[in-house]
Design a protein around this motif. Structure first.
Motif, PDB file in Angstrom:
ATOM      1  N   ASP A  81       0.831  -1.207   0.000  1.00 13.09           N
ATOM      2  CA  ASP A  81       0.000   0.000   0.000  1.00 13.09           C
ATOM      3  C   ASP A  81       0.865   1.257   0.000  1.00 13.09           C
ATOM      4  O   ASP A  81       0.539   2.273  -0.646  1.00 13.09           O
ATOM      5  CB  ASP A  81      -0.917  -0.009   1.221  1.00 13.09           C
ATOM      6  CG  ASP A  81      -1.910  -1.159   1.182  1.00 13.09           C
ATOM      7  OD1 ASP A  81      -2.085  -1.839   2.218  1.00 13.09           O
ATOM      8  OD2 ASP A  81      -2.498  -1.393   0.102  1.00 13.09           O
ATOM      9  N   ILE A  82       1.976   1.202   0.759  1.00 10.17           N
ATOM     10  CA  ILE A  82       2.876   2.365   0.792  1.00 10.17           C
ATOM     11  C   ILE A  82       3.457   2.616  -0.599  1.00 10.17           C
ATOM     12  O   ILE A  82       3.561   3.767  -1.065  1.00 10.17           O
ATOM     13  CB  ILE A  82       3.983   2.146   1.832  1.00 10.17           C
ATOM     14  CG1 ILE A  82       3.362   2.082   3.246  1.00 10.17           C
ATOM     15  CG2 ILE A  82       5.035   3.241   1.760  1.00 10.17           C
ATOM     16  CD1 ILE A  82       4.359   1.737   4.337  1.00 10.17           C
ATOM     17  N   ASN A  83       3.832   1.541  -1.288  1.00 11.21           N
ATOM     18  CA  ASN A  83       4.357   1.693  -2.648  1.00 11.21           C
ATOM     19  C   ASN A  83       3.277   2.240  -3.578  1.00 11.21           C
ATOM     20  O   ASN A  83       3.568   3.007  -4.508  1.00 11.21           O
ATOM     21  CB  ASN A  83       4.866   0.354  -3.168  1.00 11.21           C
ATOM     22  CG  ASN A  83       6.099  -0.117  -2.413  1.00 11.21           C
ATOM     23  OD1 ASN A  83       6.868   0.710  -1.892  1.00 11.21           O
ATOM     24  ND2 ASN A  83       6.304  -1.426  -2.339  1.00 11.21           N
ATOM     25  N   HIS A  84       2.044   1.861  -3.323  1.00 11.88           N
ATOM     26  CA  HIS A  84       0.955   2.314  -4.192  1.00 11.88           C
ATOM     27  C   HIS A  84       0.719   3.810  -4.057  1.00 11.88           C
ATOM     28  O   HIS A  84       0.542   4.510  -5.074  1.00 11.88           O
ATOM     29  CB  HIS A  84      -0.328   1.547  -3.846  1.00 11.88           C
ATOM     30  CG  HIS A  84      -1.513   1.977  -4.661  1.00 11.88           C
ATOM     31  ND1 HIS A  84      -1.709   1.621  -5.983  1.00 11.88           N
ATOM     32  CD2 HIS A  84      -2.592   2.773  -4.331  1.00 11.88           C
ATOM     33  CE1 HIS A  84      -2.820   2.148  -6.421  1.00 11.88           C
ATOM     34  NE2 HIS A  84      -3.389   2.859  -5.453  1.00 11.88           N
ATOM     35  N   ILE A  85       0.735   4.340  -2.808  1.00  9.58           N
ATOM     36  CA  ILE A  85       0.468   5.771  -2.636  1.00  9.58           C
ATOM     37  C   ILE A  85       1.722   6.595  -2.882  1.00  9.58           C
ATOM     38  O   ILE A  85       1.657   7.817  -3.011  1.00  9.58           O
ATOM     39  CB  ILE A  85      -0.093   6.060  -1.227  1.00  9.58           C
ATOM     40  CG1 ILE A  85       0.902   5.612  -0.151  1.00  9.58           C
ATOM     41  CG2 ILE A  85      -1.429   5.375  -1.032  1.00  9.58           C
ATOM     42  CD1 ILE A  85       0.415   5.888   1.275  1.00  9.58           C
ATOM     43  N   GLY A  86       2.897   5.930  -2.911  1.00  6.35           N
ATOM     44  CA  GLY A  86       4.122   6.598  -3.327  1.00  6.35           C
ATOM     45  C   GLY A  86       4.835   7.380  -2.251  1.00  6.35           C
ATOM     46  O   GLY A  86       5.900   7.960  -2.530  1.00  6.35           O
ATOM     47  N   THR A 261      -5.218   0.159  -0.345  1.00  8.40           N
ATOM     48  CA  THR A 261      -5.342   0.347  -1.788  1.00  8.40           C
ATOM     49  C   THR A 261      -6.780   0.111  -2.244  1.00  8.40           C
ATOM     50  O   THR A 261      -7.344   0.882  -3.041  1.00  8.40           O
ATOM     51  CB  THR A 261      -4.391  -0.600  -2.524  1.00  8.40           C
ATOM     52  OG1 THR A 261      -3.055  -0.341  -2.084  1.00  8.40           O
ATOM     53  CG2 THR A 261      -4.488  -0.412  -4.027  1.00  8.40           C
ATOM     54  N   ASP A 262      -7.409  -0.960  -1.703  1.00  3.45           N
ATOM     55  CA  ASP A 262      -8.796  -1.237  -2.076  1.00  3.45           C
ATOM     56  C   ASP A 262      -9.723  -0.131  -1.617  1.00  3.45           C
ATOM     57  O   ASP A 262     -10.705   0.216  -2.313  1.00  3.45           O
ATOM     58  CB  ASP A 262      -9.239  -2.571  -1.478  1.00  3.45           C
ATOM     59  CG  ASP A 262      -8.574  -3.751  -2.149  1.00  3.45           C
ATOM     60  OD1 ASP A 262      -8.505  -4.839  -1.529  1.00  3.45           O
ATOM     61  OD2 ASP A 262      -8.123  -3.607  -3.305  1.00  3.45           O
ATOM     62  N   ILE A 283       0.390  -2.194   9.204  1.00  2.00           N
ATOM     63  CA  ILE A 283       0.918  -3.520   9.548  1.00  2.00           C
ATOM     64  C   ILE A 283       2.253  -3.748   8.858  1.00  2.00           C
ATOM     65  O   ILE A 283       2.805  -4.841   8.933  1.00  2.00           O
ATOM     66  CB  ILE A 283      -0.081  -4.620   9.143  1.00  2.00           C
ATOM     67  CG1 ILE A 283      -0.294  -4.633   7.632  1.00  2.00           C
ATOM     68  CG2 ILE A 283      -1.403  -4.469   9.877  1.00  2.00           C
ATOM     69  CD1 ILE A 283      -1.107  -5.832   7.139  1.00  2.00           C
ATOM     70  N   ALA A 284       2.787  -2.705   8.173  1.00  4.40           N
ATOM     71  CA  ALA A 284       4.047  -2.830   7.453  1.00  4.40           C
ATOM     72  C   ALA A 284       5.201  -2.953   8.445  1.00  4.40           C
ATOM     73  O   ALA A 284       5.320  -2.149   9.376  1.00  4.40           O
ATOM     74  CB  ALA A 284       4.262  -1.630   6.543  1.00  4.40           C
TER      75      ALA A 284
END
Length: 747
Positions: A81-86, A261-262, A283-284
């Motif tokens: 999710d962190i990679n998705h939001i950048g 992300t969802d 939870i990362a």
């Protein structure tokens, strides 16, 4: 004054101290309290805390798995999710979108487990608008340690909770904060507690004070009692604020989850969050917001940490389940209960070990083994008690009582061993004192011993004579069989020549009659001789004499034949035979006991023979079986005849019936029945026991049925059954296979 009192009490105290029971238990009375004091001191200083917590963790693992809580949903933020939001922290715009999408689901409450004390552009104005328009949104601040301020807007709206978690000395989370004070005199509710209270308030459930002095509150069906620092595992611990024990439901897998992300892309299943409590948290692993819990206790692997958001969710679930469903709230026993519990198990270890060693005297090495056995059994009971109490919502110590139990058992075993040694020394001194007394009576004891040995020798000689007599009787049986065999030849000679003698005698008598017819007046000398021998009587009696001799010889031949068939000394052991011959030979041998005598009603022998094929068997042994069973039947009938009158015997004559048949073309059946007195039910189970007999002494050996069973069942692979009804008679049923099986014999 005190001196006079002591002088009066001292003799009583000395007499009590010398009492044998108190002397024997003196070690227990000292050891149990001493071990208790040492264990309590160690517990007070925290020596056993780590081990007690480990026991608690193991109980969580052993407890049956809890069901998932459908009232809570967690929006998780992982590395993907962190990679998705950048970026991280995520921008205010992304956070606003997440909250708007969650708000659209109409949840009961939203817990934002992400610090947001500073703006993260772009989108800060949009996020502020979302904060202001979402009254059921709760932000967080960190109160303890290096504090983190709450979101300013939410703080002004009173929508902030504390995200602090409490770690025990081993770094695990087992307690939860319901309320914590801030530095400026305010109080913050814990995140999990605040969300649960909001959820319950919508359903009309509010906090009620139960005991203001002890800060106990009721919330629905749940009662909250705070930790005070006087509990067993938390003596002297920092219990500031309002802390309770966490009754974990499990890890994050016990709650419904959806990725950030969802949610950003609005891929939320319909009604997933409606009327539910929604947590948003990370939870990362890279964000290091995960902690150890009782479920993370592993021995040979790296523990899997539990995210902080899942721990807050567990507290919320615990409060909701307790208030709405009555699920137990964990409570720790206070120090007085804990110390009493330790004292109890210390006493159990000492008393149980003492009783075991006192009732079962053992060697020194066995004393320690006995103590270990006591510890093992009592430890099992201790663990069971601790586990059952845990399931009931109470935490009682396990390791400190185990330590007290073990120490008391070992010290008591050692004390008992020392006491036994001291007592043995005292007894040895008493024995030495009595040796002189025993030496004075030694001569008398020797005479007594000599007399006992003489009597024993006489008994052995008598037994030897009995054994010799038994061997003689066995040899006599062989001799009788041999004589019967040798009688066969002269008997056959007599039987074979009687017919010729009868023929010759008839001829001579006819010739004599002819002489008398043609010479009616013989010489005087001849006439005198005829009168002397009584020629008329001789002519009448001589044929009868020859007939009697023929019948006697025939009877001897039948007996000899029966003996030969019965003994089969001249035949091989295993062969095909006609079983009817063996049965007939047995009946001939016992015929004299069955014939009617003076005052005797006699016994009818009924033969109902079927068409039997040749049977491959050990004929000699089977004949012995027939003889044993028929003899037992005759004995039973003779006893019956003694008890019945002549009229009763005439109405119901005594009989022995032998029936033979073939079943399934594979086995033959020989049934020997009688109408004797029958067998009492109380002794049926003993019929085949060696040496068991109901006959008078000298009448039987008690081996007949035992030997018969061995021959039929073990040697021939057959079956031997006895059915009897008292007063009606007995039937013995023998079944043997037609074809002998070598494997059966070996078995």
């Amino acid at each position: 004054m005190m001196g006079q009192i002591w002088q009066q009490i001292r003799p009583i105290a000395e007499r009590v101290g010398q009492h044998p029971t108190l002397r024997a238990w003196r070690g227990v009375l000292f050891i149990a309290p001493s071990v208790t004091l040492v264990t309590v001191a160690c517990s007070f200083t925290g020596v056993f805390h780590l081990l007690e917590w480990a026991s608690l963790d193991r109980f969580f693992h052993l407890r049956p798995p809890e069901t998932s809580d459908s009232r809570i949903v967690i929006v998780t933020i992982d590395e993907a999710d962190i990679n998705h939001i950048g970026q991280w922290p995520m921008s205010d715009r992304a956070m606003a979108q997440v909250l708007q999408h969650i708000k659209a689901q109409e949840p009961a409450a939203i817990g934002l487990d992400i610090y947001r004390d500073l703006p993260v552009e772009p989108g800060h104005a949009q996020l502020v608008q979302v904060f202001e328009s979402t009254p059921n949104l709760i932000g967080i601040q960190k109160v303890g340690g290096n504090g983190v301020a709450p979101p300013p807007i939410l703080n002004d709206l009173g929508q902030v909770a504390a995200a602090d978690l409490i770690l025990d000395a081993d770094g695990k989370v087992r307690r939860a904060l319901i309320l914590i004070g801030t530095g400026n005199g305010e109080f913050r509710e814990g995140l999990g507690a605040k969300l649960a209270l909001m959820y319950l308030a919508d359903r009309g459930i509010e906090l009620e004070s139960v005991d203001e002095e002890n800060n106990s509150y009721r919330l629905g069906d749940a009662v909250f009692v705070p930790l005070t620092g006087n509990e067993g595992n938390y003596l002297g611990a920092d219990t500031g604020g309002y802390q309770i024990l966490l009754n974990f439901r499990g890890g994050i897998d016990k709650f419904a989850t959806i990725s950030l992300t969802d949610v950003l892309e609005n891929r939320i299943p319909p009604d997933l969050m409606r009327d539910r409590i929604v947590f948003v948290g990370t939870i990362a692993p890279s964000l290091k917001d995960s902690f150890q819990t009782p479920y993370d206790s592993v021995v040979f692997a790296t523990p899997t940490l539990t995210p902080g958001v899942a721990i807050h969710a567990n507290l919320t679930s615990q409060i909701l389940s307790g208030a709405l469903q009555g699920r137990g709230m964990l409570q720790a026993a206070n120090r007085w209960v804990m110390w009493g519990w330790i004292a109890l198990w210390s006493a159990i270890g000492a008393i149980a070990t003492k009783l075991l060693l006192q009732n079962y005297p053992l060697q020194k090495q066995e004393c320690l083994s006995s103590a270990i056995a006591v510890v093992a059994i009592a430890s099992f009971l201790l663990v069971v008690c601790g586990y059952v109490s845990f399931l009931g919502g109470w935490l009682i110590p396990v390791f400190s009582p185990f330590f007290a139990l073990t120490a008391s058992a070992i010290l008591t075993a050692n004390s008992h061993n020392q006491w036994q040694l001291k007592r043995a020394n005292q007894q040895l001194e008493m024995v030495n004192e009595k040796l002189e007394e025993y030496s004075l009576t030694l001569e008398s004891q020797v005479r007594d011993r000599t007399r006992e040995l003489t009597e024993t020798l006489h008994h052995l000689q008598t037994t030897q004579s009995q054994l010799i007599q038994t061997e003689k009787m066995a040899a006599l049986g062989q001799l009788v069989a041999g004589i019967a065999h040798e009688i066969n030849n002269p008997t056959s000679f007599i039987y074979g020549n009687v017919a010729y003698a009868e023929e010759y005698a008839t001829d001579l008598l006819e010739i004599l009659e002819l002489y008398q017819e043609y010479y009616p007046t013989p010489e005087p000398e001849i006439q005198d001789r005829l009168e002397e021998v009584e020629i008329d009587y001789l002519k009448e009696d001589f044929p009868k004499l020859l007939t009697s001799m023929k019948d006697g010889a025939s009877r001897i031949r039948e007996i000899v034949k029966a003996l030969r068939i019965f003994s089969r000394l001249d035949e091989s052991d295993l062969k095909e035979v006609n079983l009817h011959e063996g049965l007939d030979s047995t009946l001939i041998i016992v015929q004299n006991r069955c014939q009617k005598g003076d005052g005797d009603a006699g016994i009818q022998l009924i033969k109902d023979y079927g068409d039997l094929p040749q049977v491959c068997c050990y004929a000699r042994e089977l004949n012995q079986v027939f003889m044993n069973i028929v003899t037992n039947a005759i004995d039973a009938i003779e006893q019956r005849q003694k008890e019945l009158t002549a009229e009763e015997l005439q109405r119901c004559p005594s009989f022995i019936k032998i029936t033979t048949s073939v079943i399934e073309n594979a086995r033959v059946v020989i049934a020997i029945s009688d109408n004797g007195l029958g067998i009492p039910p109380s002794i049926k189970h003993q019929l085949f026991d060696p040496f068991f007999t109901t006959k008078p002494v000298g009448k039987g050996t008690g081996l007949g049925l035992s030997v018969a069973r061995a021959i039929v069942v073990e040697k021939h692979g057959g079956d031997l059954r006895v059915s009897s009804h008292p007063g009606e008679g007995t039937e013995v049923r023998i079944e043997i296979p037609i074809q002998f099986s070598a494997s059966t014999h070996q078995k």
